[in-house]
Write a protein that holds these residues in place. Structure first.
Motif, PDB file in Angstrom:
ATOM      1  N   ILE A 158      13.247  49.010  -9.327  1.00 43.63           N
ATOM      2  CA  ILE A 158      13.828  47.849  -9.685  1.00 43.63           C
ATOM      3  C   ILE A 158      14.848  47.171  -8.584  1.00 43.63           C
ATOM      4  O   ILE A 158      15.434  48.066  -8.001  1.00 43.63           O
ATOM      5  CB  ILE A 158      14.808  47.875 -10.816  1.00 43.63           C
ATOM      6  CG1 ILE A 158      13.658  48.683 -12.059  1.00 43.63           C
ATOM      7  CG2 ILE A 158      15.301  46.634 -11.333  1.00 43.63           C
ATOM      8  CD1 ILE A 158      14.565  49.148 -13.198  1.00 43.63           C
ATOM      9  N   VAL A 166       9.598  45.835  -9.811  1.00 42.26           N
ATOM     10  CA  VAL A 166      10.121  45.006 -10.789  1.00 42.26           C
ATOM     11  C   VAL A 166      11.177  44.005 -10.099  1.00 42.26           C
ATOM     12  O   VAL A 166      12.506  44.551  -9.955  1.00 42.26           O
ATOM     13  CB  VAL A 166      10.757  45.437 -12.147  1.00 42.26           C
ATOM     14  CG1 VAL A 166      11.304  44.262 -12.644  1.00 42.26           C
ATOM     15  CG2 VAL A 166       9.952  46.472 -12.673  1.00 42.26           C
ATOM     16  N   ARG A 226       6.743  41.769  -4.374  1.00 42.47           N
ATOM     17  CA  ARG A 226       6.098  43.049  -4.995  1.00 42.47           C
ATOM     18  C   ARG A 226       4.793  43.631  -4.222  1.00 42.47           C
ATOM     19  O   ARG A 226       4.703  44.713  -4.211  1.00 42.47           O
ATOM     20  CB  ARG A 226       5.532  42.593  -6.522  1.00 42.47           C
ATOM     21  CG  ARG A 226       5.344  43.770  -7.400  1.00 42.47           C
ATOM     22  CD  ARG A 226       4.463  43.282  -8.676  1.00 42.47           C
ATOM     23  NE  ARG A 226       5.707  42.835  -9.566  1.00 42.47           N
ATOM     24  CZ  ARG A 226       5.801  41.367  -9.797  1.00 42.47           C
ATOM     25  NH1 ARG A 226       4.974  40.554  -9.310  1.00 42.47           N
ATOM     26  NH2 ARG A 226       7.042  41.208 -10.486  1.00 42.47           N
TER      27      ARG A 226
END
Length: 660
Positions: A573, A654, A636
């Motif tokens: 993340i 994420v 990403r």
């Protein structure tokens, strides 16, 4: 020896009483051999030689017949004067006896379709659709257990998509027996669609318990309790339940008759000649249908790899007796909650050795209560105690019957083993009996609970005794007996992985079934059968639906796949603030990773991700930086490629990017 020589001398005497000349031993043997040859020559002429004219025969003699011709009365009463004719007649009889095809109605053009939606290429989840053009029935609606990588999934049920498409013509559900892999998915089906549910009392009683749990009491009105050996009309089908022995009480095989012919569905079976309740398999009815002519046999393949025959359930009793007689402390026995006869045998030995009995485990309590209420077993209620009362009795006066033989983490036995059970803690004087075998896929769980039990110091009786558990499925010799009794024209092996049905096919061929008349199915294959042919016509949608038992709700497939990906590859993340004018970071990004690098490497990993992000922004097009969604997608992909080059993993990325 002297008497024998005297008899020979009498036989060799002349008709006038004169004694023959003295003979040597060799000459006597030659003469006896010559007389024997002459005797059989005369006998042959008597039966096959030319006959005298009628006027030369006495009044009592039969009319003449040509050599080799059949006597007028030959075969009329089941006997022949000519042995060769008898041989030929018996050969024809044997061929006709084994030829099912001549017993089928070839004038009918009717067909029947068989579609397994579960139970193949797996152990469990059994459900089969049998249908004509206007009508359909379901045979069993079972559940199965998830694989280790199905995180958060408690049970699997069949995909009901095909049933929705034929809902209008489903006339009913027929149940073979009360095991979870045959009834466990019924409540989930009834949430969506309801049909008359036919079965013998014990399966219906256990399904009723499930309806109570699911708060579906109103659906019990669909129950139809049947009598064995009585034909029930269900849509286009006539169904007869035939008693079968298995590891659960009141199991059945099915004879399903429609215009196309009779289908025998064995359900799960073994041929136990000495069952606990004294009711052996109803082989007579199977043979009855075999004589009438069976179009197709669907037979249990679970133990098709095992030669010989499965031991009787009654063979477990003496093993229990041995263990109970040696145990100085508490005896804790764990088995499948549906194996009522196994539980009964353990309780019987507990009573014999003056032990009170504590039943622990919700499913065990419910199933035993149903069996007792329906009269399948009879036990004095005074022997039972609650789990909270166990500590009040000496250890050598206590028997605990519990669930958890498959190593289920929520089971009573597992909680005892890890010292988390409210009332029962294992101790070195305890003897724990695991009277079951591991279901394929559960071997690791069983091994884990075994280790915990042993760490607690308890004695374990598992594989030390060969007769501590017997299978409920027939081995090769029982499968052969089923094939020989039924004598089907077509054969569809069911219940098991591909290796099991493939081996069952070999057994069927050895028992005279034509290899061309055997198909190895997969879930979703739809097989059409007539009196003349059997063929696969299409594949329908099948598969599994994931269930969370804590909420009794379905888990969507993409959720399970996400869990698998997280477990295998981890997650990263990243939160960053980007200056879109200068294409730079406004501040140090926050990077968190789980399941990818160790805690001590987190800082280094975060710095590495920051450097990759800075490099990307410097080279990114202005259009990308100004479009937040496009920017996150690009980040990403860049991070995923970099991490794979460094760690050979594709984690879930994420990114949350704020563009200013």
């Amino acid at each position: 020896m002297e008497n024998l020589e005297q008899n020979n001398e009498q036989e060799n005497s002349n008709s006038n009483g004169e004694q023959p000349a003295v003979q040597t031993e060799g000459s006597g043997e030659r003469q006896r051999s010559a007389r024997a040859e002459e005797y059989f020559k005369n006998r042959k002429q008597k039966f096959t030689g030319p006959r005298r004219p009628r006027e030369e025969r006495g009044n009592g003699e039969n009319p003449a017949q040509a050599p080799g011709a059949q006597h007028p009365s030959d075969g009329q009463h089941g006997w022949h004067t000519n042995i060769k004719n008898a041989i030929e007649a018996n050969k024809r009889i044997q061929q006709n006896r084994l030829n099912t095809d001549i017993k089928l109605n070839h004038n009918s053009k009717a067909t029947v379709r068989i579609t397994p939606l579960g139970g193949l290429e797996e152990i469990g989840g059994n459900i089969t659709v049998i249908e004509t053009q206007n009508s359909a029935i379901l045979v069993d609606v079972g559940m199965s257990f998830p694989d280790d990588d199905m995180h958060g999934v408690d049970i699997l049920i069949p995909d009901f998509t095909y049933l929705r498409s034929i809902k209008h013509k489903i006339a009913g559900i027929v149940i073979t027996h009360a095991h979870e892999d045959h009834i466990g998915a019924v409540p989930y089906l009834f949430r969506e669609m309801q049909f008359p549910l036919y079965g013998t009392p014990l399966p219906l009683g256990m399904i009723g318990n499930k309806f109570d749990e699911h708060k579906m009491l109103e659906y019990k009105r669909f129950f139809r309790a049947v009598e064995k050996r009585r034909v029930i009309k269900i849509g286009d089908f006539e169904v007869e339940w035939m008693h079968m022995t298995h590891s659960v009480i009141d199991a059945s095989s099915l004879a399903i008759t429609c215009e196309a012919g009779t289908i025998i569905h064995t359900g799960d079976f073994k041929i136990d000649h000495t069952p606990i309740d004294g009711y052996p398999a109803d082989l007579h009815r199977l043979a009855h249908y075999g004589e009438k002519g069976v179009l197709c046999l669907l037979s249990d393949s679970t133990n098709s790899m095992r030669p010989g025959a499965t031991l009787s359930e009654s063979s477990v009793g003496p093993t229990f007796d041995t263990i109970f007689s040696r145990s100085k402390g508490r005896v804790i026995m764990s088995t499948f909650s549906s194996n009522i006869h196994r539980v009964y045998q353990a309780i019987d030995k507990g009573v014999k050795y003056n032990r009170k009995v504590a039943i622990i485990g919700r499913s065990m309590e419910r199933n035993l209560e149903v069996a007792m209420n329906l009269g399948y077993i009879k036990l004095p209620f005074g022997i039972f105690i609650d789990a909270a009362e166990v500590a009040k009795y000496p250890d050598n006066e206590v028997l605990i019957i519990t669930t958890g033989s498959q190593g289920e983490t929520m089971s009573a036995l597992y909680r005892m083993a890890v010292n988390e059970h409210r009332h029962i803690k294992l101790k070195p004087s305890d003897t724990v009996i695991l009277s079951s075998s591991a279901i394929p896929g559960n071997e690791g769980s069983v091994s884990t609970v075994l280790n915990y039990i042993l760490k607690a110091g308890a004695n374990v009786a598992y594989k030390d005794f060969s007769d501590i558990h017997v299978s409920g499925h027939g081995a090769q010799e029982e499968q052969k007996l089923m094939l020989r009794l039924v004598k089907p024209k077509f054969f569809l092996p069911i219940h098991g992985e591909y290796q099991h049905v493939s081996k069952h096919k070999e057994t069927a061929i050895s028992c005279g079934v034509d290899e061309r008349n055997i198909l190895l199915m997969e879930d979703g294959d739809q097989i059409e059968i007539s009196s003349r042919s059997m063929r696969k016509i299409k594949t329908v949608k099948s598969g599994k639906v994931y269930i969370d038992n804590q909420r009794n709700n379905q888990i969507e497939e993409d959720v399970v796949m996400d869990r698998q990906e997280l477990a295998e590859n981890g997650i990263v993340i990243i939160v960053a603030f980007v200056d879109k004018q200068n294409k730079t970071l406004l501040e140090k990004p926050k990077v968190s990773s789980f399941g990818l690098v160790s805690d001590r490497d987190d800082r280094h990993f975060s710095e590495e991700m920051e450097n990759v992000l800075v490099s990307f922004l410097q080279n990114a097009n202005k259009e990308v930086v100004e479009n937040k969604r496009m920017l996150e997608n690009e980040i990403r992909q860049v991070l995923k490629k970099h991490i794979f080059r460094a760690l050979k993993k594709y984690p879930v990325i994420v990114p949350t990017i704020f563009v200013q």
